[in-house]
Design a protein around this motif. Structure first.
Motif, PDB file in Angstrom:
ATOM      1  N   ALA A 297       0.799  -1.231   0.000  1.00  0.00           N
ATOM      2  CA  ALA A 297       0.000   0.000   0.000  1.00  0.00           C
ATOM      3  C   ALA A 297       0.831   1.279   0.000  1.00  0.00           C
ATOM      4  N   VAL A 298       2.109   1.162   0.370  1.00  0.00           N
ATOM      5  CA  VAL A 298       2.967   2.352   0.445  1.00  0.00           C
ATOM      6  C   VAL A 298       4.353   2.030  -0.109  1.00  0.00           C
ATOM      7  N   ASP A 299       5.067   3.048  -0.528  1.00  0.00           N
ATOM      8  CA  ASP A 299       6.445   2.878  -0.996  1.00  0.00           C
ATOM      9  C   ASP A 299       7.313   2.298   0.117  1.00  0.00           C
ATOM     10  N   GLY A 300       8.180   1.362  -0.238  1.00  0.00           N
ATOM     11  CA  GLY A 300       9.144   0.824   0.711  1.00  0.00           C
ATOM     12  C   GLY A 300       8.577  -0.139   1.746  1.00  0.00           C
ATOM     13  N   GLN A 301       7.326  -0.556   1.598  1.00  0.00           N
ATOM     14  CA  GLN A 301       6.697  -1.444   2.580  1.00  0.00           C
ATOM     15  C   GLN A 301       7.422  -2.789   2.614  1.00  0.00           C
ATOM     16  N   THR A 302       7.811  -3.239   3.817  1.00  0.00           N
ATOM     17  CA  THR A 302       8.545  -4.501   3.958  1.00  0.00           C
ATOM     18  C   THR A 302       7.759  -5.567   4.719  1.00  0.00           C
ATOM     19  N   ASP A 303       6.607  -5.218   5.263  1.00  0.00           N
ATOM     20  CA  ASP A 303       5.764  -6.162   6.001  1.00  0.00           C
ATOM     21  C   ASP A 303       4.324  -5.998   5.530  1.00  0.00           C
ATOM     22  N   ILE A 304       3.577  -7.085   5.561  1.00  0.00           N
ATOM     23  CA  ILE A 304       2.150  -7.009   5.285  1.00  0.00           C
ATOM     24  C   ILE A 304       1.430  -7.995   6.192  1.00  0.00           C
ATOM     25  N   ILE A 305       0.330  -7.553   6.775  1.00  0.00           N
ATOM     26  CA  ILE A 305      -0.484  -8.424   7.625  1.00  0.00           C
ATOM     27  C   ILE A 305      -1.651  -8.926   6.781  1.00  0.00           C
ATOM     28  N   VAL A 306      -1.809 -10.241   6.742  1.00  0.00           N
ATOM     29  CA  VAL A 306      -2.911 -10.870   6.023  1.00  0.00           C
ATOM     30  C   VAL A 306      -3.946 -11.279   7.063  1.00  0.00           C
ATOM     31  N   LYS A 307      -5.144 -10.703   6.956  1.00  0.00           N
ATOM     32  CA  LYS A 307      -6.227 -11.024   7.891  1.00  0.00           C
ATOM     33  C   LYS A 307      -7.275 -11.866   7.182  1.00  0.00           C
ATOM     34  N   ILE A 308      -7.828 -12.835   7.908  1.00  0.00           N
ATOM     35  CA  ILE A 308      -8.832 -13.739   7.363  1.00  0.00           C
ATOM     36  C   ILE A 308     -10.124 -13.521   8.129  1.00  0.00           C
ATOM     37  N   ALA A 309     -11.224 -13.341   7.393  1.00  0.00           N
ATOM     38  CA  ALA A 309     -12.521 -13.085   8.031  1.00  0.00           C
ATOM     39  C   ALA A 309     -13.611 -13.892   7.338  1.00  0.00           C
ATOM     40  N   GLN A 310     -14.706 -14.073   8.061  1.00  0.00           N
ATOM     41  CA  GLN A 310     -15.890 -14.741   7.535  1.00  0.00           C
ATOM     42  C   GLN A 310     -17.050 -13.775   7.664  1.00  0.00           C
ATOM     43  N   GLY A 311     -17.819 -13.618   6.592  1.00  0.00           N
ATOM     44  CA  GLY A 311     -18.994 -12.764   6.672  1.00  0.00           C
ATOM     45  C   GLY A 311     -19.351 -12.165   5.334  1.00  0.00           C
ATOM     46  N   GLU A 312     -20.452 -11.462   5.328  1.00  0.00           N
ATOM     47  CA  GLU A 312     -21.009 -10.895   4.095  1.00  0.00           C
ATOM     48  C   GLU A 312     -20.831  -9.386   3.989  1.00  0.00           C
ATOM     49  N   SER A 313     -20.426  -8.735   5.051  1.00  0.00           N
ATOM     50  CA  SER A 313     -20.337  -7.279   5.029  1.00  0.00           C
ATOM     51  C   SER A 313     -19.218  -6.813   4.102  1.00  0.00           C
ATOM     52  N   PRO A 314     -19.465  -5.781   3.300  1.00  0.00           N
ATOM     53  CA  PRO A 314     -18.394  -5.230   2.468  1.00  0.00           C
ATOM     54  C   PRO A 314     -17.335  -4.500   3.298  1.00  0.00           C
ATOM     55  N   ILE A 315     -17.659  -4.209   4.550  1.00  0.00           N
ATOM     56  CA  ILE A 315     -16.700  -3.583   5.464  1.00  0.00           C
ATOM     57  C   ILE A 315     -16.008  -4.698   6.236  1.00  0.00           C
ATOM     58  N   PHE A 316     -14.709  -4.870   5.974  1.00  0.00           N
ATOM     59  CA  PHE A 316     -13.967  -6.017   6.500  1.00  0.00           C
ATOM     60  C   PHE A 316     -14.153  -6.194   8.005  1.00  0.00           C
ATOM     61  N   ASN A 317     -13.984  -5.134   8.777  1.00  0.00           N
ATOM     62  CA  ASN A 317     -14.031  -5.243  10.242  1.00  0.00           C
ATOM     63  C   ASN A 317     -15.411  -5.568  10.793  1.00  0.00           C
ATOM     64  N   ASN A 318     -16.446  -5.521   9.955  1.00  0.00           N
ATOM     65  CA  ASN A 318     -17.780  -5.914  10.400  1.00  0.00           C
ATOM     66  C   ASN A 318     -17.991  -7.420  10.304  1.00  0.00           C
ATOM     67  N   ASN A 319     -17.030  -8.130   9.749  1.00  0.00           N
ATOM     68  CA  ASN A 319     -17.106  -9.579   9.625  1.00  0.00           C
ATOM     69  C   ASN A 319     -16.385 -10.241  10.802  1.00  0.00           C
ATOM     70  N   LYS A 320     -16.576 -11.537  10.934  1.00  0.00           N
ATOM     71  CA  LYS A 320     -15.943 -12.300  12.021  1.00  0.00           C
ATOM     72  C   LYS A 320     -14.482 -12.575  11.653  1.00  0.00           C
ATOM     73  N   ILE A 321     -13.559 -12.048  12.443  1.00  0.00           N
ATOM     74  CA  ILE A 321     -12.132 -12.246  12.201  1.00  0.00           C
ATOM     75  C   ILE A 321     -11.757 -13.657  12.658  1.00  0.00           C
ATOM     76  N   LEU A 322     -11.164 -14.419  11.744  1.00  0.00           N
ATOM     77  CA  LEU A 322     -10.792 -15.802  12.051  1.00  0.00           C
ATOM     78  C   LEU A 322      -9.321 -15.948  12.409  1.00  0.00           C
TER      79      LEU A 322
END
Length: 105
Positions: free
Chosen positions: A12-37
């Motif tokens: 998402a940004v120049d020089g980024q060396t880490d990325i967090i991959v989050k997994i969720a279950q749900g139907e909401s288009p807003i990621f944080n409104n879904n169940k984080i697995l």
């Protein structure tokens, strides 16, 4: 029953060396409104310009109902396993999510 689903994401940004991959279950288009697995972190990525570093994410459900999520970029790999009991929402949870985040309000 086995299946795969693949996604490609980018930094998402120049020089980024880490990325967090989050997994969720749900139907909401807003990621944080879904169940984080679960989540995992890919570290020590080669710094590149925004959007230039590609992260390949692969989802697989094995015959035992375990969800395996793999993340890979330039030979750096991580994997998380999520068992079936963590994946399945209870009926009450599903109804609550549906009521709270329904787009048909």
């Amino acid at each position: 029953k086995q299946w795969y689903q693949r996604r490609v994401r980018a930094t998402a940004v120049d020089g980024q060396t880490d990325i967090i991959v989050k997994i969720a279950q749900g139907e909401s288009p807003i990621f944080n409104n879904n169940k984080i697995l679960g989540q995992f972190k890919l570290s020590n990525l080669t710094p590149k310009g925004k959007g230039k570093q590609k992260i390949h994410i692969k989802f697989k459900v094995d015959s035992n109902g375990i969800l395996k999520v793999y993340g890979e970029s330039e030979g750096i790999e991580k994997m998380i396993e999520i068992n079936e009991s963590e994946i399945l929402m209870t009926k009450k949870e599903a109804e609550s999510y549906n009521k709270k985040y329904s787009v048909n309000k």
